[in-house]
Design an enzyme around this catalytic site. Structure first.
Site, PDB file in Angstrom:
ATOM      1  NE  ARG A  93     -11.408   2.071  -0.788  1.00 23.63           N
ATOM      2  CZ  ARG A  93     -12.415   1.659  -1.556  1.00 23.63           C
ATOM      3  NH1 ARG A  93     -12.233   1.447  -2.837  1.00 23.63           N
ATOM      4  NH2 ARG A  93     -13.617   1.474  -1.026  1.00 23.63           N
ATOM      5  CG  ASN A 125      -8.266   2.779   1.889  1.00 21.11           C
ATOM      6  OD1 ASN A 125      -8.158   1.588   1.638  1.00 21.11           O
ATOM      7  ND2 ASN A 125      -9.409   3.351   2.211  1.00 21.11           N
ATOM      8  CG  ASP A 153     -15.022  -4.488   0.543  1.00 21.90           C
ATOM      9  OD1 ASP A 153     -15.315  -3.278   0.623  1.00 21.90           O
ATOM     10  OD2 ASP A 153     -13.860  -4.882   0.318  1.00 21.90           O
ATOM     11  NE  ARG A 156     -19.244   0.454   2.287  1.00 23.91           N
ATOM     12  CZ  ARG A 156     -18.014   0.951   2.315  1.00 23.91           C
ATOM     13  NH1 ARG A 156     -17.071   0.442   1.543  1.00 23.91           N
ATOM     14  NH2 ARG A 156     -17.731   1.975   3.090  1.00 23.91           N
ATOM     15  CG  HIS A 180     -10.938  -1.972   0.435  1.00 22.38           C
ATOM     16  ND1 HIS A 180     -12.260  -2.333   0.513  1.00 22.38           N
ATOM     17  CD2 HIS A 180     -10.863  -0.732   1.005  1.00 22.38           C
ATOM     18  CE1 HIS A 180     -12.944  -1.373   1.108  1.00 22.38           C
ATOM     19  NE2 HIS A 180     -12.122  -0.389   1.403  1.00 22.38           N
TER      20      HIS A 180
HETATM   21  N1  NAI Z   1      -9.693  -0.312   4.722  1.00 19.14           N
HETATM   22  C1  NAI Z   1     -10.882   0.216   4.801  1.00 19.14           C
HETATM   23  O1  NAI Z   1     -11.886  -0.475   4.629  1.00 19.14           O
HETATM   24  C2  NAI Z   1     -11.056   1.652   5.131  1.00 19.14           C
HETATM   25  C3  NAI Z   1      -9.969   2.473   5.174  1.00 19.14           C
HETATM   26  N2  NAI Z   1     -10.101   3.788   5.540  1.00 19.14           N
HETATM   27  C4  NAI Z   1      -8.875   4.568   5.575  1.00 19.14           C
HETATM   28  O2  NAI Z   1      -8.534   4.832   6.928  1.00 19.14           O
HETATM   29  C5  NAI Z   1      -7.717   6.004   7.001  1.00 19.14           C
HETATM   30  C6  NAI Z   1      -8.238   6.950   8.098  1.00 19.14           C
HETATM   31  O3  NAI Z   1      -9.500   7.434   7.762  1.00 19.14           O
HETATM   32  P1  NAI Z   1     -10.226   8.504   8.710  1.00 19.14           P
HETATM   33  O4  NAI Z   1     -10.095   8.073  10.121  1.00 19.14           O
HETATM   34  O5  NAI Z   1     -11.565   8.757   8.152  1.00 19.14           O
HETATM   35  O6  NAI Z   1      -9.301   9.783   8.464  1.00 19.14           O
HETATM   36  P2  NAI Z   1      -9.155  11.063   9.426  1.00 19.14           P
HETATM   37  O7  NAI Z   1      -8.541  12.133   8.599  1.00 19.14           O
HETATM   38  O8  NAI Z   1     -10.436  11.350  10.114  1.00 19.14           O
HETATM   39  O9  NAI Z   1      -8.111  10.590  10.553  1.00 19.14           O
HETATM   40  C7  NAI Z   1      -6.797  10.257  10.265  1.00 19.14           C
HETATM   41  C8  NAI Z   1      -5.987  10.591  11.493  1.00 19.14           C
HETATM   42  O10 NAI Z   1      -4.658  10.099  11.311  1.00 19.14           O
HETATM   43  C9  NAI Z   1      -3.813  11.008  11.988  1.00 19.14           C
HETATM   44  N3  NAI Z   1      -2.424  10.843  11.581  1.00 19.14           N
HETATM   45  C10 NAI Z   1      -1.800  11.270  10.472  1.00 19.14           C
HETATM   46  N4  NAI Z   1      -0.494  10.942  10.516  1.00 19.14           N
HETATM   47  C11 NAI Z   1      -0.291  10.302  11.684  1.00 19.14           C
HETATM   48  C12 NAI Z   1       0.835   9.710  12.302  1.00 19.14           C
HETATM   49  N5  NAI Z   1       2.046   9.744  11.731  1.00 19.14           N
HETATM   50  N6  NAI Z   1       0.683   9.136  13.510  1.00 19.14           N
HETATM   51  C13 NAI Z   1      -0.514   9.099  14.107  1.00 19.14           C
HETATM   52  N7  NAI Z   1      -1.629   9.631  13.566  1.00 19.14           N
HETATM   53  C14 NAI Z   1      -1.514  10.224  12.375  1.00 19.14           C
HETATM   54  C15 NAI Z   1      -4.399  12.370  11.613  1.00 19.14           C
HETATM   55  O11 NAI Z   1      -3.897  13.386  12.454  1.00 19.14           O
HETATM   56  C16 NAI Z   1      -5.873  12.106  11.774  1.00 19.14           C
HETATM   57  O12 NAI Z   1      -6.324  12.368  13.084  1.00 19.14           O
HETATM   58  C17 NAI Z   1      -7.744   6.602   5.588  1.00 19.14           C
HETATM   59  O13 NAI Z   1      -6.566   6.238   4.896  1.00 19.14           O
HETATM   60  C18 NAI Z   1      -8.944   5.940   4.959  1.00 19.14           C
HETATM   61  O14 NAI Z   1      -8.867   5.886   3.552  1.00 19.14           O
HETATM   62  C19 NAI Z   1     -11.295   4.329   5.885  1.00 19.14           C
HETATM   63  C20 NAI Z   1     -12.428   3.537   5.844  1.00 19.14           C
HETATM   64  C21 NAI Z   1     -12.410   2.157   5.434  1.00 19.14           C
HETATM   65  O1  OAA Z   2     -13.718   4.625   0.253  1.00 18.11           O
HETATM   66  C1  OAA Z   2     -12.806   4.999   1.006  1.00 18.11           C
HETATM   67  O2  OAA Z   2     -11.925   5.807   0.681  1.00 18.11           O
HETATM   68  C2  OAA Z   2     -12.770   4.452   2.398  1.00 18.11           C
HETATM   69  C3  OAA Z   2     -12.942   2.993   2.262  1.00 18.11           C
HETATM   70  O3  OAA Z   2     -12.019   2.269   1.982  1.00 18.11           O
HETATM   71  C4  OAA Z   2     -14.303   2.466   2.264  1.00 18.11           C
HETATM   72  O4  OAA Z   2     -15.221   3.106   2.805  1.00 18.11           O
HETATM   73  O5  OAA Z   2     -14.491   1.371   1.720  1.00 18.11           O
END
Ligand code: NAI
Ligand code: OAA
Length: 312
Positions: A93, A125, A153, A156, A180
């Site tokens: 991450r 992230n 978390d 899970r 995380h």
């Molecule tokens: N904290 C947590 O528990 C989790 C965090 N994540 C994080 O969430 C984030 C998104 O994941 P996904 O949705 O799967 O990725 P994704 O790639 O499917 O979607 C990300 C979106 O953000 C958009 N984007 C990029 N720059 C932008 C901006 N300046 N303004 C508006 N939109 C913008 C992209 O065009 C894309 O549509 C990642 O950083 C991932 O690691 C994902 C799952 C769990």
């Molecule tokens: O693992 C990742 O990159 C996305 C995330 O934070 C999660 O699923 O916990």
């Protein structure tokens, strides 16, 4: 006259953003505005319209629009940030930190301009450091900038325990502290099945294996998916937080909060038990930790600080 509902904007229309938007609408928590970059405006509008067309079938009343124009987000009650890069197999991450910090700065500026009173929930992230970045950029009070990690978390952990004991997930509660990342601290002492401490129901080696799987839970999904990271459970987790705030539920929910002395740490965003209600983070609950737990938490804090150092 248009129906007056609460308004939630979701920044990022990718896997997590779109799933979050759909769940918020399905639960009728608010009208939803989904925002992505101009190059992605058309698919973002398409996703929003597609979701809206599911509303008569599923029977929910909520408007959903897609846009790249932040004026459409004006006066949102809550803004969820999912914008940014997700990791792929072989990445941690933390590899996302520089790219996503720049994105956080851009989107936060727009959020503050258009919804100065909103509560922000960050998913992007590395989420502890990204929540800190958004806090600094926004100038918002700490209770209105929150990160999501603990619900996921814990979910899970609860899933794996329920599978192991062949019990309903509904009766399993868990507790995860810290950043995380793979150093997160699942607290077995505070985890139960139907009120019975898990330590009474499971052998230590089985519990240890579940803790380890929980720590690496994100990576497990990344490796299975091959081209992105988890989104169903992350979106569900965000929505639990959104619901607690929008309905002023005052639920005890683990969330990434700004610490000022709690658990012995200051000036850092970290996953801790909080009370989530209408004002965002209304309280941080402090628990006594054993020496081993405090040591494990310190390790997790060190990992978060290493990532924050990249940004300073
Ligand atoms: N904290 C947590 O528990 C989790 C965090 N994540 C994080 O969430 C984030 C998104 O994941 P996904 O949705 O799967 O990725 P994704 O790639 O499917 O979607 C990300 C979106 O953000 C958009 N984007 C990029 N720059 C932008 C901006 N300046 N303004 C508006 N939109 C913008 C992209 O065009 C894309 O549509 C990642 O950083 C991932 O690691 C994902 C799952 C769990
Ligand atoms: O693992 C990742 O990159 C996305 C995330 O934070 C999660 O699923 O916990």
């Amino acid at each position: 006259m248009a129906i007056q509902r609460k308004k939630i904007s979701v920044i990022g229309s990718g896997f997590t953003g779109a799933t979050t938007a759909f769940l918020i609408a399905q639960k009728e928590l608010a009208d939803v505005v989904i925002v992505d970059i101009p190059q992605n405006e058309s698919p973002t509008k398409g996703k929003a319209l597609d979701m809206l067309e599911a509303s008569p079938v599923l029977g929910f009343d909520a408007n959903i629009v897609g846009t790249s124009n932040y004026e459409d987000t004006e006066n949102s009650d809550i803004v969820v940030i999912t914008a940014g890069m997700a990791r792929k197999p072989g990445m941690s991450r933390d590899d996302l930190v520089t790219t996503n910090a720049n994105i956080m700065k851009k989107v936060t500026e727009e959020i503050v301009k258009h919804s100065p009173q909103c509560t922000i929930i960050v998913l992007t992230n590395p989420v502890d450091a990204m929540t800190y970045t958004v806090f600094k950029e926004s100038g918002f009070p700490k209770h209105r900038v929150i990160g999501q990690s603990g619900v996921l978390d814990t979910a899970r952990f609860r899933t794996f325990v329920a599978q192991e004991l062949n019990l309903s997930v509904k009766d399993i509660t868990g507790f995860v502290l810290g950043g995380h990342g793979d150093d997160m601290v699942p607290l077995i002492r505070y985890s139960y099945a139907g009120g019975i401490p898990l330590e009474k129901l499971m052998a230590k080696d089985r519990l240890d294996a579940i803790v380890e799987r929980t720590r690496k839970g994100g990576g497990e999904i990344v490796n299975l998916l091959g081209n992105g990271s988890a989104y169903y459970a992350p979106a569900a987790s965000i929505v639990e937080m959104v619901e607690a705030i929008i309905k002023d539920q005052r639920r005890i929910i683990p969330a990434i909060a700004y610490l000022e002395g709690e658990y012995g740490f200051t000036g850092i965003y970290l996953g801790v038990p909080t009370v989530l209600g209408g004002n965002g983070i209304e309280e941080i609950i402090e628990l006594d930790l054993t020496e081993d737990e405090q040591k494990a938490l310190q390790k997790s804090v060190d990992s978060v600080k290493n990532v924050m150092d990249v940004l300073s």
